[in-house]
Design a protein around this motif. Structure first.
Motif, PDB file in Angstrom:
ATOM      1  N   LEU A   1      27.721  65.484  18.450  1.00 22.70           N
ATOM      2  CA  LEU A   1      27.720  66.820  19.052  1.00 22.70           C
ATOM      3  C   LEU A   1      26.412  67.114  19.781  1.00 22.70           C
ATOM      4  O   LEU A   1      26.404  67.512  20.955  1.00 22.70           O
ATOM      5  N   THR A   2      25.302  66.916  19.087  1.00 21.06           N
ATOM      6  CA  THR A   2      24.009  67.283  19.659  1.00 21.06           C
ATOM      7  C   THR A   2      23.653  66.401  20.844  1.00 21.06           C
ATOM      8  O   THR A   2      23.161  66.884  21.873  1.00 21.06           O
ATOM      9  N   VAL A   3      23.920  65.095  20.722  1.00 19.79           N
ATOM     10  CA  VAL A   3      23.568  64.148  21.775  1.00 19.79           C
ATOM     11  C   VAL A   3      24.372  64.424  23.045  1.00 19.79           C
ATOM     12  O   VAL A   3      23.824  64.482  24.154  1.00 19.79           O
ATOM     13  N   ILE A   4      25.688  64.588  22.905  1.00 22.37           N
ATOM     14  CA  ILE A   4      26.538  64.840  24.072  1.00 22.37           C
ATOM     15  C   ILE A   4      26.198  66.184  24.698  1.00 22.37           C
ATOM     16  O   ILE A   4      26.116  66.315  25.933  1.00 22.37           O
ATOM     17  N   ALA A   5      25.997  67.206  23.862  1.00 22.99           N
ATOM     18  CA  ALA A   5      25.670  68.531  24.380  1.00 22.99           C
ATOM     19  C   ALA A   5      24.391  68.500  25.201  1.00 22.99           C
ATOM     20  O   ALA A   5      24.301  69.105  26.280  1.00 22.99           O
ATOM     21  N   GLY A   6      23.382  67.785  24.713  1.00 23.86           N
ATOM     22  CA  GLY A   6      22.126  67.688  25.444  1.00 23.86           C
ATOM     23  C   GLY A   6      22.270  66.964  26.771  1.00 23.86           C
ATOM     24  O   GLY A   6      21.706  67.378  27.787  1.00 23.86           O
ATOM     25  N   ASP A   7      23.063  65.891  26.775  1.00 22.77           N
ATOM     26  CA  ASP A   7      23.226  65.101  28.007  1.00 22.77           C
ATOM     27  C   ASP A   7      24.033  65.850  29.060  1.00 22.77           C
ATOM     28  O   ASP A   7      23.731  65.778  30.257  1.00 22.77           O
ATOM     29  N   LEU A   8      25.078  66.570  28.633  1.00 17.94           N
ATOM     30  CA  LEU A   8      25.938  67.273  29.585  1.00 17.94           C
ATOM     31  C   LEU A   8      25.481  68.703  29.854  1.00 17.94           C
ATOM     32  O   LEU A   8      26.100  69.406  30.652  1.00 17.94           O
ATOM     33  N   GLY A   9      24.414  69.128  29.177  1.00 14.92           N
ATOM     34  CA  GLY A   9      23.882  70.459  29.412  1.00 14.92           C
ATOM     35  C   GLY A   9      24.797  71.572  28.965  1.00 14.92           C
ATOM     36  O   GLY A   9      24.958  72.588  29.658  1.00 14.92           O
ATOM     37  N   THR A  10      25.401  71.412  27.796  1.00 16.08           N
ATOM     38  CA  THR A  10      26.315  72.429  27.283  1.00 16.08           C
ATOM     39  C   THR A  10      26.029  72.660  25.802  1.00 16.08           C
ATOM     40  O   THR A  10      25.053  72.126  25.258  1.00 16.08           O
ATOM     41  N   SER A  11      26.873  73.427  25.124  1.00 18.30           N
ATOM     42  CA  SER A  11      26.636  73.778  23.722  1.00 18.30           C
ATOM     43  C   SER A  11      27.390  72.851  22.778  1.00 18.30           C
ATOM     44  O   SER A  11      28.330  72.159  23.184  1.00 18.30           O
ATOM     45  N   GLU A  12      26.982  72.858  21.513  1.00 14.68           N
ATOM     46  CA  GLU A  12      27.686  72.077  20.495  1.00 14.68           C
ATOM     47  C   GLU A  12      29.114  72.573  20.325  1.00 14.68           C
ATOM     48  O   GLU A  12      30.028  71.788  20.059  1.00 14.68           O
ATOM     49  N   GLY A  13      29.324  73.889  20.463  1.00 15.77           N
ATOM     50  CA  GLY A  13      30.675  74.435  20.340  1.00 15.77           C
ATOM     51  C   GLY A  13      31.609  73.894  21.410  1.00 15.77           C
ATOM     52  O   GLY A  13      32.778  73.599  21.141  1.00 15.77           O
ATOM     53  N   ILE A  14      31.098  73.752  22.642  1.00 18.33           N
ATOM     54  CA  ILE A  14      31.922  73.194  23.719  1.00 18.33           C
ATOM     55  C   ILE A  14      32.230  71.729  23.443  1.00 18.33           C
ATOM     56  O   ILE A  14      33.375  71.274  23.613  1.00 18.33           O
ATOM     57  N   VAL A  15      31.244  70.976  22.992  1.00 17.89           N
ATOM     58  CA  VAL A  15      31.483  69.561  22.689  1.00 17.89           C
ATOM     59  C   VAL A  15      32.451  69.425  21.515  1.00 17.89           C
ATOM     60  O   VAL A  15      33.242  68.482  21.451  1.00 17.89           O
TER      61      VAL A  15
END
Length: 380
Positions: free
Chosen positions: A27-41
């Motif tokens: 969650l955290t890694v993808i959210a950071g890379d795509l510039g979005t929130s953990e909830g969206i991921v």
């Protein structure tokens, strides 16, 4: 027994579960890379589940007369391609769309795996065949999800998805070479969807699946926020690994006990699941307690798919393909709802509230099993 063929069907289950749940550890890694929130991921899991919910029943109903092998190969190919899009995408919307279609192909595969395994096996060993095929799901949780999380945290999360597509490609080739074909369902045996739902026991089993899976997935999807708020200092990848290994133990226990005491096994499994939620709630700051609760959780829930799929297959009779098509829909409807519910909980409260959801819905599942003891859950 077609051991190699059943092993490949189990491997496909491994890939399906790993692909669906892998974002939970990233969650955290993808959210950071795509510039979005953990909830969206977190919705990476929900939209996969939504694709399964929408597509599975009509797809299996329309294709139940087709031969099984060509249908399986086509669905695996679709999964491979859509997962590849997720691995390459830099756009959140495109990623969510690709996950939706991956879930759609997954629904077709899940809807046919159990009955396919039984059809290519001797009639007297159908239960064993189902147990073998069912091993893939807990193995995916035990190894696939934490391995994907580890790769994503060490190298890049995209390699986790690319590795999954490579595994699907290997299984695709081996299925084409090794797995025997099986016929579709004869027209004379086909009940309409409403008729299958009306078979004794089918509806109550589906209700148990929704309640129990919703209890599980709400915590499992957002285990990283729970651990962050707990103060126990347990890494998400460690908890996922412990859970997955314990779930393999759960499927072994299920395989040993299910033919003799299926109802008692289900009662104990859900009861232990509820206890695990209680420990996660009251002892959240203690790392040993969190890990013990995770072992109880994994052992209790690891055999859930095999237990409920067995009951549903028996209840479906000659229409077991269609009955089993309801299973991934029920599972993934709960997964979708769990992703949304969990996002709402961590968005408005915090991760420590998640075990409350686990306990309450676990109790609902247990009450449903007790209520359905005469129509669905035989003592032996």
């Amino acid at each position: 027994m077609p051991w190699a063929a059943l092993g490949l069907l189990a491997a496909m289950g491994f890939i399906l579960i790993a692909g669906e749940t892998m974002p939970a550890g990233l969650l955290t890694v993808i959210a950071g890379d795509l510039g979005t929130s953990e909830g969206i991921v977190g919705q990476f899991i929900s939209v996969w589940a939504l694709g399964t919910v929408i597509v599975t029943i009509p797809a299996i109903s329309l294709t139940r007369g087709m031969r099984r092998k060509p249908l399986l190969l086509g669905a695996i190919t679709g999964l491979l391609l859509t997962n590849g899009v997720t691995a390459l995408s830099d756009d959140v919307v495109l990623s969510l769309v690709s996950r939706f279609f991956a879930g759609a192909f997954t629904g077709v595969i899940w809807g046919m795996l159990a009955a396919y395994g039984r059809r290519i096996s001797p009639d007297a060993r159908g239960g064993l065949a189902l147990s073998i095929v069912s091993v893939g799901a807990p193995a995916g949780l035990a190894l696939g999800t934490p391995l994907g999380a580890w790769v994503g945290s060490i190298v890049d999360w995209r390699w986790s998805f690319a590795g999954l597509s490579l595994a699907a490609l290997v299984v695709l080739g081996l299925v084409a070479l090794i797995v025997p074909d099986a016929p579709g369902q004869p027209p004379a045996d086909r009940l309409p969807l409403r008729g299958v739902l009306g078979l004794p026991g089918v509806s109550i089993v589906l209700a148990v699946i929704v309640a129990w899976m919703l209890a599980h997935t709400t915590v499992y999807t957002y285990v990283a926020p729970y651990l962050r708020d707990s103060g126990a200092g347990v890494a998400p990848e460690l908890l996922l690994l412990v859970y997955g290994l314990a779930s393999v133990l759960g499927i072994v226990v299920t395989a040993i006990v299910i033919d003799r005491h299926p109802r008692a096994l289900l009662h104990v499994s859900i009861g232990v699941f509820i206890v695990a939620g209680g420990v996660l709630l009251v002892a959240h700051a203690l790392a040993p307690a969190v890990l013990v609760a995770t072992v109880l959780w994994g052992t209790a829930f690891g055999g859930a798919a095999a237990q409920l799929q067995s009951v549903l297959t028996i209840a479906g009779g000659a229409n077991s393909d269609v009955a089993n098509s309801f299973l991934p829909v029920a599972f993934n409807l709960a997964i979708f709802a769990g992703g949304v519910l969990g996002a709402a909980v961590i968005g408005s409260l915090d991760g420590l509230v998640l075990p409350v959801v686990m306990i309450v819905l676990g109790c609902v599942a247990l009450l449903l099993v007790v209520a359905g003891r005469r129509t669905a859950f035989a003592a032996r």
